[in-house]
Scaffold this motif. Structure first.
Motif: not given
Lengths: 791, 162
Positions: A118-133
């Motif tokens: 669900d979207r709740y879990i998807a947003e939890d996980a999204m916060a854990l994607v690490e992007v080096d800018y």
């Protein structure tokens, strides 16, 4: 002979399901086992992407996949969404990447997607994607962006000017050399959004057994979405179906195809599960296209009597970070400038500047409100300086009815000559002036001033390009049940399209709308089409529906004549029956006629006609038809607080033959209220780093009920000769003149301070600052740089 | 990780039970668990009013409440205004009569706001109605026909159909 349904205020077919909570918007479509997507978006206006690490996100329970461009690339035919309309003025392609990979170019640009239970879990996980800018300097203000030393919005671009062109006609040098007066202005409409109450959204489902991809999208252009999905996924069109369910408003940006539609569809195929993505309002601010920001430095040349001799100048258009549509917003802004008026000469130089902001594509009006704003501000200036009545200046310059059809000395983007087909502009203005008691206004203004109240009145004329061709198909079929099915590629988004089509068909087929079922925006029911934008569907799809209904009608009468053994000329269709005129007993029903027309094995078809009761038409109309109107706004301004109260708006508009006057009024009023937002409230703000500052509806203000006056709509009907219905489009009409008329009225109310308003919207604090500046520095009316907070 | 709780909610007069994550919003409870999709989400930050429902008879933003807060309370949604096969109620019919909806996305929230307001304030002016719906954003209609629809109901309920 025919029924009388067209032109009536019949109730809408759409209403019942919407009023009972049983409509089906895209978010309401629930398929078993649906997964939900969340998109990771760039927090930087401009940055290099060094590395994306999704490992931690993938570990979250309930996460099914995390995709970046590296994951998608092997499955797509292109890294980019190639959607720009062709134009020779475009210097280089700036197509959006499906997901950003090496560089991000605006805050909100999608860079990865998480698919979860669900979207709740998807947003939890999204916060854990690490992007080096690695952040880069951003091009934010389009006036700065066109300078030679400006930071590049895209690292490798030679400059930030993606396109430029001139709109030139007549002898401009002579027009200005011989003028009695020349006035120069710097004017700036600001960036805003569409803000349909339903944001964007998509749900995709893939059936393995049939290799069929079905995508429901809240889009204005299902057929264009179909082609892009098929192209990018490398699938045959026959294995992709796009359906627009109920759509909660479009207003332009939903005509664009977006990454989220493609990525969601890809995920459904890859995961063999339905996948849904629903945009939230914050994402809508960050990623759905916007428009209106332009900087105009223009001058107008006039004779002593206020006759306009010419207009010239330059405009810089904020194009945003990518080309998601083309040059049309800037192009139409420039063309709109002189549309209602008989202006002999013009020279405009237009540059489209790439900036590190959300891409720009049409929002209700598509550049036309800016064009109207610029011209009407210039005409107000002519009137003020030459001590002429503002309405009189306009009356002296409006195209006269005896000049119709009036050929403008330019062509549309598609190369079609701009020929204004019909209309009586002076009459529309006269009606508006009378309804608003323009003549008596100075007296009312003086009386109010005596009581310490500042009233003002303003006026604006507009011409709206409508009915963009070449065609929009429609099919009319009577089933053996007797029900009439109408289907069209036209896309409905709340503007009453189904009712419009049903009225046009009912007019030919018995007049009873309860027998009619309408399907719109489903690629399975029509092979080709364009969809809903540019105030075009009543003209294009309406004409096709009319032509198809006439064909079916002729066949119904022919077959019924055969069955009843009478001449078809003696028959009439009433409700679902075909009967002999003057002989109530002799009749057949639609159902009987249709069954007969299907034929019987071994027997001749009735009348020797082809079987079935169905016709599909693609009525081709290349020429656009031009609607027009005049708006007069009356306001009260509080000079201490800068508060503006709109006391009255009268709009006289001419969209030719109105198929349903109630729906037409709804379109006009809705457009006017959008224009009130553009005049007073709506402004998408960014700071100097390109960070958006208005990302909630509490920061970006839309008009609400308490700011909205009663809007009086008066019709003027000049049917166009270009289509069989005589109809012109109306969807964008109201928004075109409103910012111009309201700002004109505010300036008029502040006459004693001699301020010049050069922007829209104009906020209370802007007004207070304008008054303060005029007091300290009379004559040098200040420009309030509202788009740069803190200055 | 996800903590859940059992709740019982009366929705449109019907008692319903569910086991829900404690962070589930009331709007998602109605839309996803109970499949009452008439309650729409327009902003999810409490400004647009599209998700307005009645909570023990009082209008609330379903996007700003949690499902667990509705435990042992009564919720009314747009689906409760008229049964699937029943005629529209007077307010719904007035909306259709006055063309007070176009895309219809904001409509359920406005209907619920007005359901409460007209129940509690049977005698009101146009200005009162404007203020009552000022917390609901509509992008299509310009509000005017909504005010007219509400006034039609006010007059009819007083026995003076317009």
């Amino acid at each position: 002979m025919t029924a009388k349904v067209v032109g009536l205020r019949v109730p809408r077919l759409e209403d019942r399901s919407l009023l009972t909570g049983r409509a089906r918007f895209v978010e309401d479509i629930g398929l078993p086992d649906t997964l939900e997507a969340a998109f990771l978006r760039s927090p930087h206006a401009h940055a290099q992407v060094r590395k994306i690490d999704v490992q931690a996100a993938l570990q979250v329970p309930g996460v099914h996949a995390v995709y970046t461009m590296a994951d998608l690339r092997p499955h797509l035919t292109s890294d980019r969404l190639v959607v720009a309309l062709p134009s020779a003025t475009i210097k280089r392609s700036l197509d959006r990447p499906v997901l950003a990979y090496d560089e991000v170019c605006y805050v909100g640009e999608p860079i990865a997607v998480v698919i979860a239970d669900d979207r709740y879990i998807a947003e939890d996980a999204m916060a854990l994607v690490e992007v080096d800018y690695d952040p880069l300097p951003a091009a934010v203000d389009c006036r700065d962006a066109v300078k030679a030393d400006a930071p590049r919005a895209h690292t490798n671009a030679p400059d930030n000017v993606v396109a430029e062109f001139n709109l030139k006609f007549g002898d401009v040098a002579s027009a200005f050399d011989g003028a009695a007066a020349v006035f120069k202005e710097s004017l700036r409409p600001m960036r805003g959004g569409s803000h349909s109450m339903e944001c964007r959204g998509v749900i995709a489902n893939y059936e393995v057994a049939t290799d069929q991809l079905t995508v429901w999208s809240s889009t204005q252009t299902p057929h264009s979405a179909l082609r892009l999905l098929a192209d990018l996924l490398g699938r045959d069109e026959g294995h992709v179906r796009v359906i627009t369910p109920d759509v909660g408003g479009g207003f332009g940006p939903k005509l664009v195809f977006y990454s989220e539609e493609l990525v969601t569809a890809f995920a459904a195929i890859a995961l063999r599960r339905p996948v849904k993505w629903i945009e939230d309002r914050r994402e809508h601010f960050l990623s759905t296209t916007q428009e209106r920001e332009q900087y105009w430095d223009v001058e107008i040349a006039a004779d002593n009597d206020g006759r306009v001799r010419g207009v010239r100048g330059a405009m810089v258009h904020d194009h945003g970070a990518y080309t998601a549509r083309g040059v049309n917003v800037a192009f139409e802004a420039a063309q709109t400038l002189t549309m209602p008026y008989d202006v002999p000469a013009c020279d405009l130089h237009v540059r489209l500047a790439v900036t590190n902001k959300v891409p720009v594509t049409p929002v209700r009006g598509a550049g036309q409100p800016q064009g109207v704003f610029i011209m009407e501000r210039l005409l107000d200036r002519v009137a003020l300086e030459m001590k002429l009545d503002r309405a009189e200046v306009r009356a002296r310059n409006l195209i006269r009815p005896e000049q119709m059809p009036y050929s403008k000395p330019f062509k549309t983007r598609g190369g079609v000559p701009v020929v204004i087909d019909s209309g009586d502009y002076p009459q529309c203005q006269a009606k508006a002036l009378a309804a608003a008691s323009w003549q008596d206004f100075p007296q009312r203004q003086a009386e109010a001033r005596a009581q310490g109240r500042l009233l003002g009145i303003g006026i604006a004329n507009f011409v709206e390009m409508t009915g963009r061709g070449p065609y929009e198909p429609a099919t009319v079929r009577i089933n053996t049940s007797g029900k009439i099915h109408v289907s069209s590629s036209a896309a409905a988004m709340g503007q009453g399209t189904k009712t419009m089509l049903a009225q046009i068909v009912a007019e030919q087929l018995g007049g009873d709308m309860s027998h009619i079922v309408v399907t719109t925006g489903d690629t399975a029911t029509s092979a080709t089409g364009f969809g809903g934008f540019g105030s075009r569907q009543t003209v294009t799809a309406g004409s096709s529906a009319h032509a198809a209904a006439v064909k079916v009608r002729d066949k119904v009468l022919a077959v019924a004549g055969q069955l009843l053994e009478v001449s078809h000329q003696d028959l009439e269709i009433v409700g679902n029956e075909i009967r002999l005129k003057g002989a109530a007993g002799l009749k057949v029903t639609f159902a009987e006629v249709v069954k007969a027309s299907m034929g019987t094995a071994g027997f001749y078809l009735p009348g020797g006609l082809p079987p079935g009761m169905e016709a599909t038409e693609h009525v081709v109309i290349n020429d656009m038809t031009y609607a027009n109107g005049t708006e007069v706004a009356t306001v009260e301004v509080d000079p201490d607080t800068g508060a503006v109260t709109i006391l009255d708006i009268v709009i006289v508009h001419d969209c030719g033959k109105a198929i349903n006057p109630t729906i037409v009024e709804g379109q006009v009023i809705g457009g006017v209220v959008h224009g009130i937002g553009n005049a007073l409230f709506e402004q998408m703000l960014y700071n100097d780093d390109g960070q958006p500052l208005t990302t909630t509806l509490a920061e970006y203000l839309l008009p609400t009920s308490t700011e909205t006056p009663r809007i009086r709509v008066l019709h003027h009907e000049s049917p166009t000769p270009l289509n069989p219905l005589g109809a012109k489009g109306v969807g964008e009409a109201g928004v075109l003149p409103t910012a111009a008329a309201v700002v004109s009225a505010i300036e008029n109310a502040l006459g004693q301070y001699a301020v010049t308003i050069r922007q829209s919207p104009v906020s209370p604090s802007d007004i207070v600052a304008l008054i303060a500046a005029a007091r300290t520095e009379p004559a040098a009316s200040a420009i309030i740089d509202a788009c740069r907070p803190g200055r | 990780m996800t903590v859940t709780r059992k709740i019982a909610v009366t929705v449109n007069g019907l008692r319903r039970e569910a086991e829900v994550p404690v962070r589930l919003t009331l709007a998602d409870l109605l839309r996803k668990k109970f499949e009452l999709t008439g309650t729409h989400l327009g902003c999810e930050h409490g400004v647009c009013g599209a998700c307005t429902v009645l909570f023990d008879g009082v209008s609330v933003r379903a996007c700003l409440m949690l499902a667990v807060q509705a435990d042992n309370h009564a919720i009314e949604t747009v689906e409760g205004l008229a049964a699937a096969d029943a005629p529209l109620n007077d307010l719904q019919q007035a909306f259709s009569d006055k063309h007070a909806l176009q895309c219809g996305f904001c409509t359920p929230g406005i209907l619920m706001t007005l359901t409460e307001f007209l129940r509690d304030n049977p005698v009101v002016s146009e200005e009162d109605i404007k203020i009552a719906i000022s917390g609901n954003i509509c992008r299509c209609t310009g509000y005017q026909p909504i005010v007219e629809a509400a006034m039609q109901v006010v007059k009819a309920r007083q026995g003076n159909p317009s």
